[in-house]
Motif scaffolding. Structure first.
Motif, PDB file in Angstrom:
ATOM      1  N   ILE A 134       0.879  -1.243   0.052  1.00  0.00           N
ATOM      2  CA  ILE A 134       0.023   0.081   0.009  1.00  0.00           C
ATOM      3  C   ILE A 134       0.766   0.393  -0.341  1.00  0.00           C
ATOM      4  CG2 ILE A 134      -1.795   1.247   1.579  1.00  0.00           C
ATOM      5  CD1 ILE A 134      -2.386  -1.346   2.581  1.00  0.00           C
ATOM      6  N   SER A 135       1.679   1.268   0.837  1.00  0.00           N
ATOM      7  CA  SER A 135       3.130   1.836   0.926  1.00  0.00           C
ATOM      8  C   SER A 135       3.296   2.100  -0.404  1.00  0.00           C
ATOM      9  CB  SER A 135       4.335   2.162   1.933  1.00  0.00           C
ATOM     10  OG  SER A 135       4.662   2.986   1.245  1.00  0.00           O
ATOM     11  N   GLU A 136       4.055   2.083  -0.889  1.00  0.00           N
ATOM     12  CA  GLU A 136       4.671   1.732  -2.506  1.00  0.00           C
ATOM     13  C   GLU A 136       3.353   2.312  -3.617  1.00  0.00           C
ATOM     14  OE1 GLU A 136       6.290  -0.935  -6.157  1.00  0.00           O
ATOM     15  OE2 GLU A 136       6.446  -1.693  -3.729  1.00  0.00           O
ATOM     16  N   GLU A 173      -6.634   6.685  -7.071  1.00  0.00           N
ATOM     17  CA  GLU A 173      -5.732   5.417  -7.142  1.00  0.00           C
ATOM     18  C   GLU A 173      -6.163   5.564  -4.998  1.00  0.00           C
ATOM     19  OE1 GLU A 173      -2.614   4.067  -9.421  1.00  0.00           O
ATOM     20  OE2 GLU A 173      -3.146   5.768 -10.115  1.00  0.00           O
ATOM     21  N   VAL A 174      -5.784   7.192  -4.643  1.00  0.00           N
ATOM     22  CA  VAL A 174      -4.981   7.712  -3.625  1.00  0.00           C
ATOM     23  C   VAL A 174      -5.964   7.152  -2.755  1.00  0.00           C
ATOM     24  CG1 VAL A 174      -4.626   9.656  -2.031  1.00  0.00           C
ATOM     25  CG2 VAL A 174      -3.815   9.605  -4.362  1.00  0.00           C
ATOM     26  N   LEU A 175      -7.629   7.289  -3.199  1.00  0.00           N
ATOM     27  CA  LEU A 175      -8.497   7.341  -2.293  1.00  0.00           C
ATOM     28  C   LEU A 175      -8.762   5.680  -2.127  1.00  0.00           C
ATOM     29  CD1 LEU A 175     -11.433   9.663  -3.730  1.00  0.00           C
ATOM     30  CD2 LEU A 175      -9.606   9.688  -1.298  1.00  0.00           C
ATOM     31  N   ALA A 176      -8.561   4.616  -2.667  1.00  0.00           N
ATOM     32  CA  ALA A 176      -8.681   3.340  -2.453  1.00  0.00           C
ATOM     33  C   ALA A 176      -7.288   3.108  -2.239  1.00  0.00           C
ATOM     34  CB  ALA A 176      -8.042   2.836  -3.725  1.00  0.00           C
ATOM     35  N   CYS A 177      -6.372   3.270  -1.719  1.00  0.00           N
ATOM     36  CA  CYS A 177      -5.182   2.577  -0.753  1.00  0.00           C
ATOM     37  C   CYS A 177      -5.652   3.681   0.496  1.00  0.00           C
ATOM     38  CB  CYS A 177      -3.781   3.264  -0.966  1.00  0.00           C
ATOM     39  SG  CYS A 177      -3.058   2.938  -2.939  1.00  0.00           S
ATOM     40  N   LEU A 178      -6.473   4.870   0.887  1.00  0.00           N
ATOM     41  CA  LEU A 178      -6.764   5.673   1.801  1.00  0.00           C
ATOM     42  C   LEU A 178      -8.046   4.745   2.683  1.00  0.00           C
ATOM     43  CD1 LEU A 178      -5.871   9.316   1.224  1.00  0.00           C
ATOM     44  CD2 LEU A 178      -4.722   7.966   2.351  1.00  0.00           C
ATOM     45  N   HIS A 179      -8.728   4.284   1.952  1.00  0.00           N
ATOM     46  CA  HIS A 179     -10.171   3.570   2.636  1.00  0.00           C
ATOM     47  C   HIS A 179      -9.458   2.158   2.961  1.00  0.00           C
ATOM     48  CE1 HIS A 179     -13.844   2.008   2.708  1.00  0.00           C
ATOM     49  NE2 HIS A 179     -13.788   1.174   2.206  1.00  0.00           N
ATOM     50  N   ILE A 180      -8.739   2.117   1.849  1.00  0.00           N
ATOM     51  CA  ILE A 180      -7.468   0.334   2.746  1.00  0.00           C
ATOM     52  C   ILE A 180      -7.070   0.957   4.300  1.00  0.00           C
ATOM     53  CG2 ILE A 180      -6.638  -1.266   2.992  1.00  0.00           C
ATOM     54  CD1 ILE A 180      -6.768  -1.296  -0.668  1.00  0.00           C
ATOM     55  N   LEU A 181      -6.127   1.507   4.370  1.00  0.00           N
ATOM     56  CA  LEU A 181      -6.252   2.246   5.586  1.00  0.00           C
ATOM     57  C   LEU A 181      -6.486   2.115   6.667  1.00  0.00           C
ATOM     58  CD1 LEU A 181      -3.004   4.106   4.142  1.00  0.00           C
ATOM     59  CD2 LEU A 181      -2.520   1.801   4.952  1.00  0.00           C
ATOM     60  N   ASP A 182      -8.168   2.860   6.596  1.00  0.00           N
ATOM     61  CA  ASP A 182      -9.211   3.161   7.052  1.00  0.00           C
ATOM     62  C   ASP A 182      -9.179   1.861   7.714  1.00  0.00           C
ATOM     63  OD1 ASP A 182     -10.664   5.610   8.540  1.00  0.00           O
ATOM     64  OD2 ASP A 182     -12.477   4.238   7.146  1.00  0.00           O
ATOM     65  N   MET A 201     -10.250  11.246   3.508  1.00  0.00           N
ATOM     66  CA  MET A 201      -9.357  10.105   4.322  1.00  0.00           C
ATOM     67  C   MET A 201      -8.399  10.207   4.957  1.00  0.00           C
ATOM     68  SD  MET A 201     -11.501   8.226   3.151  1.00  0.00           S
ATOM     69  CE  MET A 201     -10.745   6.611   2.808  1.00  0.00           C
ATOM     70  N   LEU A 202      -7.661  11.630   4.508  1.00  0.00           N
ATOM     71  CA  LEU A 202      -6.351  11.591   5.613  1.00  0.00           C
ATOM     72  C   LEU A 202      -6.624  11.661   7.263  1.00  0.00           C
ATOM     73  CD1 LEU A 202      -3.578  13.911   3.542  1.00  0.00           C
ATOM     74  CD2 LEU A 202      -3.600  11.409   4.261  1.00  0.00           C
TER      75      LEU A 202
END
Length: 157
Positions: free
Chosen positions: A44-46, A56-65, A96-97
């Motif tokens: 996810i970091s990569e 793409e950014v939102l998908a990653c942030l959603h997963i982290l959430d 999201m952040l």
């Protein structure tokens, strides 16, 4: 370890519009990655480091959430990657952040949250929802945590 579909994050993400004031995510893909727990964090970091689109950014942030909701550890150590988006003008990314910072209480994120709040207050840019609700809630959580820590000592999260 290989994570199926990590390279096509952002597909199946639909931004808010006049009929829907929230982002829609591919929850099956999200859950698949969330289930990998800490093992998925480097991927996810990569992906966040190389994201080309807001989706793409939102998908990653959603997963982290969702990972935070599931008790995954180590997301707070991703601040160097997350902070890349602190100056994003997208109300979707800001929201999201703010949700992630609200849950992690990363000390370095307090200033950027205030900057987001000021910017959204002066120049609101979301016709579909009010990002200051989540940003303000995150700021309030930092203040609440600081007051509780001062009153009761360090609180384990």
């Amino acid at each position: 370890m290989y994570i199926h579909n990590i390279n096509n994050l952002g597909q199946g993400v639909y931004l808010p519009n006049a009929q829907r004031n929230y982002t829609v995510f591919d929850e099956i893909k999200t859950q698949e990655i969330v289930n990998k727990r800490e093992n998925a964090l480097p991927y996810i970091s990569e992906h966040l480091n190389n994201a080309q689109t807001e989706e793409e950014v939102l998908a990653c942030l959603h997963i982290l959430d969702k990972m935070l909701d599931n008790g995954v550890k180590g997301i707070d150590r991703m601040y160097p990657v997350l902070s890349k988006y602190n100056n994003a003008i997208s109300p979707n990314i800001q929201t999201m952040l703010a949700g992630i910072y609200r849950k992690t209480l990363i000390p370095d994120a307090f200033g950027p949250l205030n900057k987001m709040m000021i910017r959204q207050s002066i120049m609101p840019n979301s016709p579909y929802f009010d990002p200051t609700e989540e940003i303000g809630g995150a700021i309030f959580e930092y203040i609440k945590h600081a007051a509780a820590t001062k009153t009761y000592g360090e609180i384990n999260r």
